[in-house]
Every structure is written in C-alpha cells, then in structure tokens.
Write an enzyme that holds these catalytic residues in place. Structure first.
Site, PDB file in Angstrom:
ATOM      1  N   LYS A 263       0.875  -1.181   0.000  1.00 37.82           N
ATOM      2  CA  LYS A 263       0.000   0.000   0.000  1.00 37.82           C
ATOM      3  C   LYS A 263       0.914   1.233   0.000  1.00 37.82           C
ATOM      4  CE  LYS A 263      -3.399   2.952   0.849  1.00 37.82           C
ATOM      5  NZ  LYS A 263      -2.573   4.196   0.919  1.00 37.82           N
TER       6      LYS A 263
ATOM      7  N   GLU B 155       9.744   1.794  10.811  1.00 34.07           N
ATOM      8  CA  GLU B 155      10.852   2.723  10.550  1.00 34.07           C
ATOM      9  C   GLU B 155      10.233   4.108  10.562  1.00 34.07           C
ATOM     10  OE1 GLU B 155      12.950   5.417   9.333  1.00 34.07           O
ATOM     11  OE2 GLU B 155      12.512   4.638   7.327  1.00 34.07           O
TER      12      GLU B 155
END
Length: 493
Positions: free
Chosen positions: A188, A264
C-alpha cells in the site's frame, strides 16, 4: 520466459495489481500532481476496501497453497528478472519519478531509483545463500538423546505501507527482502506517489514470472486501507515506514491480532562538529545534506551542533553554503533542493518557520517561498539560529530544508544534546582525533552514524533507529531476518 518490452507511460490511469492481474480500482481514479509545477500529470487507480480484501485473499492463498515459500531458487530468479526489467526501463522510470516525486534528477542515479532496483539482486543472492537450517548437534534433555536443528521459514503474508519521500527505495527495501524470504506481499504505497509503485506492478505482471498473488499493489487515497492491513488476521506482519505518530496507530491496530510489526519512523538527527574538525568542510556538508531533496528524508541530519566558540563562524559558513543551494526545478542539472511533495507539506514547514520566529529564533537565510518560483511547492533552504535544543524546531521532525544550529560546550555536551531527543535514527560526527570520534559514535544513541562524510547506505547495511525512531531493522541480513520465523525440530537418536 521472455516478453516484449512494454511502455510504462500511463495512457490514462495506472492499475492495481491483484492476484497477478492488472485491474482498475473499484473507486475510480485519483489525480497525480507534479509538485514542481502543481500540474495534474495523470491518474492512478483508486483502490477500495473490497480491492484490499481481494489482495489480502490472493496473498494468503499464494502463501498457503503454492511452494513459493520453499522454492528459494525460483524466488531468486523472479527477483533478478524484476531487477533486470526495471533497469531496462530506467530512463522512463527516471522521468516519471522526477515528475511525481519532485526529486532532483541526480538522486535517481542513486537512492531514488537505480540504487534500490540494483539492491534487488542482493536479496536474490541472499535467498540462495542463506543458511535455512542450522544443526545444533546432539543433546540429552531428561536423559533422552536428541538431534536438534533450527529451520528458518517465511513469516507469511506481509502488509507493506510506505511513504512518498523515497518511494522506490522504501518500496524495494520492503518487498525485496520479504519476497526473498518467501513471504507474499500486499504493498500500500502513499497516495502522493502512486505511480512509483503501480508502474512496478505493471512490470511484474507483464515481464516477470512472479506467480499470481505473490505480490499485490493497491494504490488509494484512503488511509483506512492501511488500517485494514493492520487489523486483518490473514496478514502476519506489517512493515511500515512513516511518522512516529502514525507508527503508534499501526502498533495499536495490529495489537488485537498480535501480528509482528516492523516500524521505521521519524528522526531529528544531529550533525556533531568537534573543535578539531575542518569547520568549513563540516558546515558545507551539513548544508548540502539538509537541503537534499528539500530535506524530505527521515535520516537527514537537521540539527547542527558546533563548538560554542566557533558558533559565529559556523553560522556564516553554513548560511553561505545554503544560499548557494537554492530551491529550483528538479529537472535542471545541478539542482539539489527541489520542491516539497505537496501544498499540505509546504504549509506544515511554513508553520514551523513561524514557530521558530515566535520562539525567538533568527532566520539566517531562507525562511519562505522563493521569489523566482511562481509555481511548485518550494521552500527556500533555511538556517535557524538563536535557539537551544529545547525549542520545538530542534525537537520535532519538520521534513523540509530547515537546519537548526545549536552550540555545544565540548564533546560530552554534544553527545548529551544529540541524545536529548525522542528520536535516534541517524547522525554524523566530524573531527580529527579517532579516539574522540569513537567516543562520540559510542555515546550517541542512534541507528546509523556517518564519520567525516562516511556513507552508510547500502543493501547489506541494516537501517533503523533507537527510541521512537522505530522497531527492527531494514536492509541487510538483519532486515531479511525480520521476515522469518524460527522453528526448532528435535528427533530422537
């Protein structure tokens, strides 16, 4: 197999890739905007919840009902096929990436395009060379002799949610190791840069041997589709790159199904200059780093820590260097600082510049929109002085070409200031004495450090952060291992 080369230029709108097929989005299309010109340059498929459900179902079936996770050589073959096909389209992809991302052209020869594509070969090699079993030898628990081994296996279905700033690098840093490990993937991508993902999907569908369902790509402006990936029990792992605030929401959404989460997240990294460093070289590098791609990088060093006694000189050197790196057309040779990705992001940066003034900061250079750019989401490279490390512009991630210069009173004070942050993603130190440099490297709590301009980015180097900069590592063997489970097997002797 060999296929005729395709054109990647979208005639109308790009498609979704679901279960091996290129299909229109059930929600129609949405506009793709060039951030340097503010012009609509095309359309992307608007995926819906139903499309995402179909993609998850396809990935689940491909993992459960095929030998993809066990056929290491075939996975390596598919990844090398994708690498070679994308490199053959490099010129087309370069033009389209600069138009969609707004990144300076020179970056597409490195981390914005060619570098990440080439990195797919590293993960293909790793799929073949990795020690998938480990012999633990014999032992006699409870007096019964057994031979034991460990088997590394793919974790399953991966939901990858990616941002817009370095789309190719981050997309491939997720799908490369995940596919090499034997997982299946639903990607996505960010709605600001859908083409960078959708065009890769076109290459996968038409020029590679990836089986249906192994890799699915769903573009959409609906951020709830990311949440759908996080909550669906058919998804085994979420790999997310983005802001720390959104990362918290990803963790919360994934918690009910207890799926593994890789994050992250943000950074507010410190560039530390010691008193024995070449001040001019250090300040020039700090200026260049923070304006590259308009400062839109989580690992960019956005706090410049200089010895208090050289603060005035450092301000002048850094100001002059930033003034020579004007925000400009990203297609123009020599441009380092292009536009921000959107009007929304430019408004965010402008709000931080207002905040810096309100807090008593001095805008040494920049501080607004360039007078010579009538169109595009540009912000001038900006240096802020007169604030300490407690200021919001020194604590919060701005994601623009904005550098805050802060004085320090010696090496330990510089370490303390660098660590006085909720983040710990990256950093840099400049100096001459190796022992002092190593003390700083050891003292700063951060995932990566560059010494005197050293570049840590590479396919084999794990990337990730401490504290609120994330959980886990991406790239390298450590990043590959994020997508594996370990099974212990014991057999009586």
């Amino acid at each position: 197999m060999t296929r005729a080369s395709i054109s990647l230029r979208p005639d109308n709108a790009t498609d979704l890739l679901i279960d091996g097929k290129l299909i229109p989005g059930s929600g129609g299309t949405f506009e793709v905007v060039n951030p340097a010109t503010e012009e609509v340059i095309g359309q992307a498929a608007e995926g819906t919840s139903a499309d995402m459900d179909a993609a998850i179902d396809a990935a689940r079936r491909a993992f459960d009902q095929t030998d993809w996770s066990r056929n290491h050589a075939f996975r390596a073959h598919c990844l090398r096929q994708l690498r070679d096909a994308l490199l053959a389209h490099a010129d087309e992809l370069r033009e389209l990436t600069v138009a969609e991302v707004g990144c300076p052209t020179f970056l597409t020869h490195g981390p914005q395009l060619v570098g990440p594509i080439t990195d797919l070969g590293y993960f293909a090699d790793l799929a073949e060379s990795y020690s998938w079993t480990t012999d633990l030898g014999e032992a006699s628990p409870m007096g019964i002799k057994n031979r034991r081994e460990l088997r590394a296996e793919a974790i399953g279905v991966v939901g990858a949610i990616t941002p817009w700033n370095f789309p190719h690098q981050i997309n491939f840093a997720k799908i490369g190791p995940a596919l090499a490990a034997g997982c299946t993937v639903i990607l996505k991508p960010a709605p600001d840069t859908p083409w960078c993902a959708a065009l890769v999907g076109k290459v996968i569908a038409e020029e590679t041997d990836f089986p249906p369902g192994v890799i699915n790509i769903v573009t959409s402006t609906d951020h709830l589709l990311g949440a759908q990936l996080c909550t669906d029990p058919r998804v085994d792992l979420i790999s997310f790159t983005g802001s720390t605030d959104t990362g918290r929401k990803v963790m919360a959404a994934a918690a009910p199904t207890l799926k593994k989460v890789f994050l992250e997240l943000g950074g507010k990294s410190a560039f530390i200059v010691l008193d024995d460093a070449d001040l001019g070289a250090a300040c020039s590098m700090a200026a260049f780093s923070v304006v590259t791609h308009a400062g839109q990088g989580c690992a960019i060093t956005t706090r410049l820590l200089v010895p208090r006694e050289t603060l005035g000189a450092a301000v002048e050197l850094t100001k002059n260097a930033m003034a020579g790196l004007a925000a400009a057309d990203p297609t123009r040779p020599g441009t380092v600082c292009g536009p921000l990705i959107s009007a929304r992001q430019r408004e965010r940066v402008e709000e931080y510049l207002r905040l810096a003034r309100d807090e008593g900061g001095v805008i040494e250079v920049g501080g607004g929109r360039p007078a010579d750019q009538e169109k595009g989401f540009f912000i001038e490279p900006t240096l802020i002085s007169g604030l300490d490390n407690s200021a919001r512009v020194a604590q919060e991630e701005i994601f623009g070409p904005v550098l805050v210069i802060v004085p320090h009173d010696g090496d330990q004070d510089a370490i303390d200031i660098a660590n006085d942050s909720p983040y710990g993603l990256s950093g840099a130190v400049w100096g001459t004495d190796p022992d002092r440099i190593n003390a700083v490297v050891d003292g700063v709590r951060t995932g990566t450090m560059g010494v005197n301009g050293g570049i840590w980015y590479s396919a084999d180097v794990p990337f990730g952060g401490y504290k609120q900069s994330g959980i886990g590592r991406e790239m390298g063997v450590a990043g590959f291992s994020e997508y594996l489970e370990i099974k212990a097997v014991a057999t009586p002797v």
